[in-house]
Design a protein around this motif. Sequence first.
Motif, PDB file in Angstrom:
ATOM      1  N   ALA A 132       0.831  -1.203   0.000  1.00  0.00           N
ATOM      2  CA  ALA A 132       0.000   0.000   0.000  1.00  0.00           C
ATOM      3  C   ALA A 132       0.865   1.252   0.000  1.00  0.00           C
ATOM      4  N   VAL A 133       1.925   1.257   0.778  1.00  0.00           N
ATOM      5  CA  VAL A 133       2.822   2.417   0.827  1.00  0.00           C
ATOM      6  C   VAL A 133       3.447   2.666  -0.541  1.00  0.00           C
ATOM      7  N   ALA A 134       3.881   1.601  -1.205  1.00  0.00           N
ATOM      8  CA  ALA A 134       4.453   1.749  -2.540  1.00  0.00           C
ATOM      9  C   ALA A 134       3.411   2.261  -3.537  1.00  0.00           C
ATOM     10  N   ILE A 173      -3.243  -0.994   6.968  1.00  0.00           N
ATOM     11  CA  ILE A 173      -4.154  -1.271   5.872  1.00  0.00           C
ATOM     12  C   ILE A 173      -3.378  -1.756   4.640  1.00  0.00           C
ATOM     13  N   PRO A 174      -3.618  -2.979   4.191  1.00  0.00           N
ATOM     14  CA  PRO A 174      -2.932  -3.493   3.004  1.00  0.00           C
ATOM     15  C   PRO A 174      -3.496  -2.873   1.730  1.00  0.00           C
ATOM     16  N   LEU A 175      -2.815  -3.112   0.610  1.00  0.00           N
ATOM     17  CA  LEU A 175      -3.183  -2.470  -0.641  1.00  0.00           C
ATOM     18  C   LEU A 175      -4.613  -2.799  -1.064  1.00  0.00           C
ATOM     19  N   ARG A 176      -5.008  -4.057  -0.966  1.00  0.00           N
ATOM     20  CA  ARG A 176      -6.367  -4.395  -1.393  1.00  0.00           C
ATOM     21  C   ARG A 176      -7.401  -3.607  -0.588  1.00  0.00           C
ATOM     22  N   ASP A 177      -7.151  -3.396   0.692  1.00  0.00           N
ATOM     23  CA  ASP A 177      -8.104  -2.659   1.512  1.00  0.00           C
ATOM     24  C   ASP A 177      -8.120  -1.171   1.151  1.00  0.00           C
ATOM     25  N   VAL A 178      -6.975  -0.642   0.725  1.00  0.00           N
ATOM     26  CA  VAL A 178      -6.958   0.737   0.228  1.00  0.00           C
ATOM     27  C   VAL A 178      -7.878   0.861  -0.982  1.00  0.00           C
ATOM     28  N   LEU A 179      -7.757  -0.092  -1.899  1.00  0.00           N
ATOM     29  CA  LEU A 179      -8.579  -0.048  -3.102  1.00  0.00           C
ATOM     30  C   LEU A 179     -10.046  -0.320  -2.796  1.00  0.00           C
ATOM     31  N   ALA A 180     -10.312  -1.045  -1.722  1.00  0.00           N
ATOM     32  CA  ALA A 180     -11.696  -1.305  -1.333  1.00  0.00           C
ATOM     33  C   ALA A 180     -12.407  -0.033  -0.884  1.00  0.00           C
ATOM     34  N   LEU A 181     -11.643   1.024  -0.580  1.00  0.00           N
ATOM     35  CA  LEU A 181     -12.260   2.293  -0.211  1.00  0.00           C
ATOM     36  C   LEU A 181     -12.836   3.008  -1.425  1.00  0.00           C
ATOM     37  N   SER A 182     -12.364   2.636  -2.631  1.00  0.00           N
ATOM     38  CA  SER A 182     -12.668   3.414  -3.824  1.00  0.00           C
ATOM     39  C   SER A 182     -13.975   3.089  -4.523  1.00  0.00           C
ATOM     40  N   PRO A 183     -14.450   1.828  -4.541  1.00  0.00           N
ATOM     41  CA  PRO A 183     -15.599   1.528  -5.393  1.00  0.00           C
ATOM     42  C   PRO A 183     -16.936   2.108  -4.952  1.00  0.00           C
ATOM     43  N   ASP A 184     -17.006   2.765  -3.789  1.00  0.00           N
ATOM     44  CA  ASP A 184     -18.271   3.283  -3.261  1.00  0.00           C
ATOM     45  C   ASP A 184     -19.024   4.082  -4.327  1.00  0.00           C
ATOM     46  N   PRO A 185     -20.243   3.669  -4.699  1.00  0.00           N
ATOM     47  CA  PRO A 185     -20.982   4.375  -5.740  1.00  0.00           C
ATOM     48  C   PRO A 185     -21.655   5.659  -5.278  1.00  0.00           C
ATOM     49  N   GLY A 186     -21.541   5.993  -4.010  1.00  0.00           N
ATOM     50  CA  GLY A 186     -22.134   7.234  -3.530  1.00  0.00           C
ATOM     51  C   GLY A 186     -22.740   7.060  -2.153  1.00  0.00           C
ATOM     52  N   ASP A 187     -23.132   8.145  -1.587  1.00  0.00           N
ATOM     53  CA  ASP A 187     -23.713   8.158  -0.253  1.00  0.00           C
ATOM     54  C   ASP A 187     -25.235   8.176  -0.388  1.00  0.00           C
TER      55      ASP A 187
END
Length: 331
Positions: A132-134, A173-187
Amino acid sequence: MTRGGRAGATDPVDDATLALLLEVAGTPKPGNVDRRRDLADLRFEAFLGGAVGARPGLELAAEAGANAGDPPGVGDAFERAVAGMADRAGTNTQFGCLLLLVPLVRAAADPERELSREGVDAVCRSTTVDDAVAFYRAFEHVDVAVDDPPPGADDLDVRRGSDAEPAVREREIPLRDVLALSPDPGDPETMEDRVPDRNAQEWTEGFPRTFRAAEWILTDEGPLADRAARAFLGLLAAEPDTLVASTLDAETAREASGRARAILESDAGDPSGPVGDVSGVDADAVHGGDLKAAESLAEAFVAEGINPGTTADLTCAALFVALRRGAEVAP
């Protein structure tokens, strides 16, 4: 045509490099750079340079998959690929492509895994905090269009680059979990309208779009670059493009997908929007995609500033899988 039963016989790094080249050579890919059209600030040859420059990072990804002991991580391979791309191209040409290709290359090179949805999902789930850091460091090499982070995650905004490292390590937080923050389609409470990050969804869902589009390419006929262009139309018709939504708005992204869908379903009138899911796109419709009609759409998208770059990333990943499964460029 396939490699006479020698599917996967070539080096995965060679196939990843070829996928990068074939993706930009496919034409027309409405709104994207291809071998017949440049954008105002981005030229065809820059993508060729980016593909060459990314190769050391792709080699690192293959090494991480093939070697025992303590091999380089997926994150380091990705950062190296992005840095090399940026140095050779002089700009961001294939950041999203590389985000998808690196775990695919690792899965393909790992003798204990296979290039399948399960295999690449295992690679993504094995990522670490160091990966994730990289990943964050990679954002210091190029400018990338991204949405704001979800509420409560400002300290994990990828635009912070290496400045986000303390928060990443504190949260473990590992890389996959960082990317899991992104797919949110909205609030749903605020009715915020967002198009999910399709590349991040691939990482967290086991690459369904990549492998579906690879099937379209493998079962299609004709030059691979043309098959790639038709697969691009299929992917765009399925779901709104993340980059279009980020740079313009979600409504424009949905309308653009509807226009691609109209080309694939020319006998169904004028569809009003995207299909909704890649599994709902019929392979026969993709194979029958009218590339002459797509030429007109390509000119219109360029004039309107509509650039479905995330769809191009997915097309590149699909090309890699198709190449590993036997597709070839020979006539």
